[in-house]
Design a protein around this motif. Structure first.
Motif, PDB file in Angstrom:
ATOM      1  N   TRP A 160       0.820  -1.202   0.000  1.00  0.00           N
ATOM      2  CA  TRP A 160       0.000   0.000   0.000  1.00  0.00           C
ATOM      3  C   TRP A 160       0.858   1.256   0.000  1.00  0.00           C
ATOM      4  O   TRP A 160       0.568   2.231  -0.680  1.00  0.00           O
TER       5      TRP A 160
ATOM      6  N   ARG B 103     -16.298   4.413  -1.388  1.00  0.00           N
ATOM      7  CA  ARG B 103     -15.839   3.202  -2.081  1.00  0.00           C
ATOM      8  C   ARG B 103     -16.520   1.950  -1.575  1.00  0.00           C
ATOM      9  O   ARG B 103     -16.365   0.873  -2.134  1.00  0.00           O
ATOM     10  N   HIS B 105     -18.876  -1.026  -0.996  1.00  0.00           N
ATOM     11  CA  HIS B 105     -19.778  -1.721  -1.901  1.00  0.00           C
ATOM     12  C   HIS B 105     -21.212  -1.382  -1.522  1.00  0.00           C
ATOM     13  O   HIS B 105     -21.597  -1.423  -0.363  1.00  0.00           O
ATOM     14  N   GLU B 110     -19.586   4.223  -5.791  1.00  0.00           N
ATOM     15  CA  GLU B 110     -18.278   3.634  -6.101  1.00  0.00           C
ATOM     16  C   GLU B 110     -17.724   4.217  -7.398  1.00  0.00           C
ATOM     17  O   GLU B 110     -16.548   4.543  -7.490  1.00  0.00           O
ATOM     18  N   HIS B 176      -9.733   0.836  -7.470  1.00  0.00           N
ATOM     19  CA  HIS B 176     -10.362  -0.390  -6.986  1.00  0.00           C
ATOM     20  C   HIS B 176     -10.234  -1.462  -8.055  1.00  0.00           C
ATOM     21  O   HIS B 176     -10.465  -2.628  -7.794  1.00  0.00           O
ATOM     22  N   GLU B 177      -9.858  -1.032  -9.246  1.00  0.00           N
ATOM     23  CA  GLU B 177      -9.383  -2.006 -10.223  1.00  0.00           C
ATOM     24  C   GLU B 177      -7.909  -2.269  -9.918  1.00  0.00           C
ATOM     25  O   GLU B 177      -7.175  -1.378  -9.521  1.00  0.00           O
ATOM     26  N   ARG B 178      -7.492  -3.490 -10.143  1.00  0.00           N
ATOM     27  CA  ARG B 178      -6.095  -3.796  -9.858  1.00  0.00           C
ATOM     28  C   ARG B 178      -5.269  -3.654 -11.132  1.00  0.00           C
ATOM     29  O   ARG B 178      -4.944  -4.623 -11.807  1.00  0.00           O
ATOM     30  N   ASN B 187      -3.426  -8.958  -0.151  1.00  0.00           N
ATOM     31  CA  ASN B 187      -4.871  -8.846  -0.335  1.00  0.00           C
ATOM     32  C   ASN B 187      -5.247  -7.377  -0.512  1.00  0.00           C
ATOM     33  O   ASN B 187      -5.008  -6.556   0.372  1.00  0.00           O
ATOM     34  N   ILE B 188      -5.834  -7.075  -1.661  1.00  0.00           N
ATOM     35  CA  ILE B 188      -6.107  -5.684  -1.999  1.00  0.00           C
ATOM     36  C   ILE B 188      -7.467  -5.242  -1.470  1.00  0.00           C
ATOM     37  O   ILE B 188      -7.780  -4.050  -1.410  1.00  0.00           O
ATOM     38  N   ASP B 189      -8.290  -6.209  -1.049  1.00  0.00           N
ATOM     39  CA  ASP B 189      -9.639  -5.871  -0.586  1.00  0.00           C
ATOM     40  C   ASP B 189      -9.669  -5.681   0.926  1.00  0.00           C
ATOM     41  O   ASP B 189     -10.151  -6.545   1.663  1.00  0.00           O
TER      42      ASP B 189
END
Lengths: 211, 211
Positions: A160, B103, B105, B110, B176-178, B187-189
């Motif tokens: 990050w 952001r 959900h 979003e 939020h797109e990788r 883990n990006i979420d």
DNA sequence: GTATGATTTAAACGTTTGTTTTAATCGGGT
DNA sequence: ACCCGATTAAAACAAACGTTTAAATCATAC
């Protein structure tokens, strides 16, 4: 050949417009007019508008990444010989300094810096795929080096923070235009070396921050 | 009215496409198809494509900035009553937390976050002027508050660091797109609250860094 | 000088774009 | 029941786009 530099003139004009207005808003007609070549020259020499964009990117990105990688490897070798761990600030510097140096007036790459800034801001754009293919090896090596210099942080945290640092960098790459709100008493035209240090102060502290 | 929400459906579809593909690559036909309205509805209700973009921005930015400004003023009042100086981290939080909360959900905003991220990346784009007009008062107030919380730094230093922090923020707003290189074990979420803290760790340390 | 391949030129290609037009349809007030 | 302003619908608009074509021009080798 009457004008042996047709391809170069197209590349320069395209770089200029892509950087200033973006890829889609730029027409091949404005590029060829500025370059003083025939409209069909783009498709003749490059095949398509998209291939032209690729050529524009590769012309400057490949040499830039060689410099970045060279400086990074040199740093890693030096510290390893000394039995030390590289400092985060110096790792970042190998990436940032060659980048911001292109912003120098007369470096003939000023437009390219802004273009890359824009590319980084278009997640699903045509240019992103092209760009990332050329960045991946360097990025992985840089991430390794940063993990070496900051062993106390998890890969998650590190990821990050690298992300944030790149966000900062891409932002100032876009901003030799003053599109943000600049207070009257702030001078935005600082020498490159100063800007590198101002940036490294910020980014290094951010990378090393205690949680 | 057979379908009283025509305008809203257009706004949502436009927000979606503008955020995903950008302003220029998005055609009114794809917007009206997705919104299940007639092509002419955009020009009838909004006047032009550019005015539609303005409406898309204003619909969400005005409420967002009210929340941001409200939290900032509340913080400044609270610390002033206590005779204290606001902490940099808390000043930044009033701006960052309402932003990243969108952001979430299902927050139905979003797309807007990604759109703003893109706007911030197009210095001379049509959207930037619209956007900046709505941001200027809040930005000035935020700059004031940061100067209050970091009295030891010059306005020059402060300006650049705010710039960097906003660059970081706008970058993760887009992502939020990788589209960047994500190591397998990262883990990006992460939950929004965690992301806010991860970001504030970085940005606060950067803002407060010793030179 | 002439033939040859590379390059440049001007024109046109078919699409797609944002916008406008004109007629049809709807819903509430009298 | 009728009218009227608001909305929707289908069609057409001119302009601009990336690309292609076919002829003209150039530089070079024989």
């Amino acid at each position: 050949m009457s004008q042996p530099d047709t391809k170069q003139r197209i590349l320069c004009a395209a770089e200029h417009f892509f950087a200033r207005d973006g890829y889609h808003p730029t027409s091949l007609r404005s590029i060829t007019t500025e370059a003083k070549v025939n409209l069909a020259a783009v498709n003749y020499h490059f095949g398509s508008k998209e291939s032209l964009l690729e050529a524009v990117i590769e012309r400057r990105l490949n040499p830039l990444n060689e410099i970045r990688l060279g400086q990074l490897e040199a740093l890693l070798e030096k510290t390893e010989r000394a039995g030390e761990t590289p400092m985060c600030r110096e790792v970042l510097r190998t990436f940032v300094e060659p980048t911001l140096c292109l912003r120098l007036h007369g470096s003939d790459s000023e437009d390219f810096v802004a273009l890359i800034g824009r590319i980084l801001a278009e997640p699903r754009g045509v240019a992103m795929t092209i760009f990332m293919n050329h960045m991946e090896p360097l990025m992985n090596r840089l991430f390794q080096a940063l993990a070496l210099s900051l062993p106390e942080w998890s890969r998650q945290t590190l990821f990050w923070r690298v992300h944030f640092a790149f966000g900062s960098l891409s932002h100032i790459m876009r901003c030799h235009e003053r599109h943000s709100i600049v207070p009257d008493d702030v001078n935005i035209d600082v020498p490159v070396d100063d800007l590198v240090d101002i940036f490294l102060d910020f980014a290094t502290a951010g990378m090393e921050a205690t949680q």
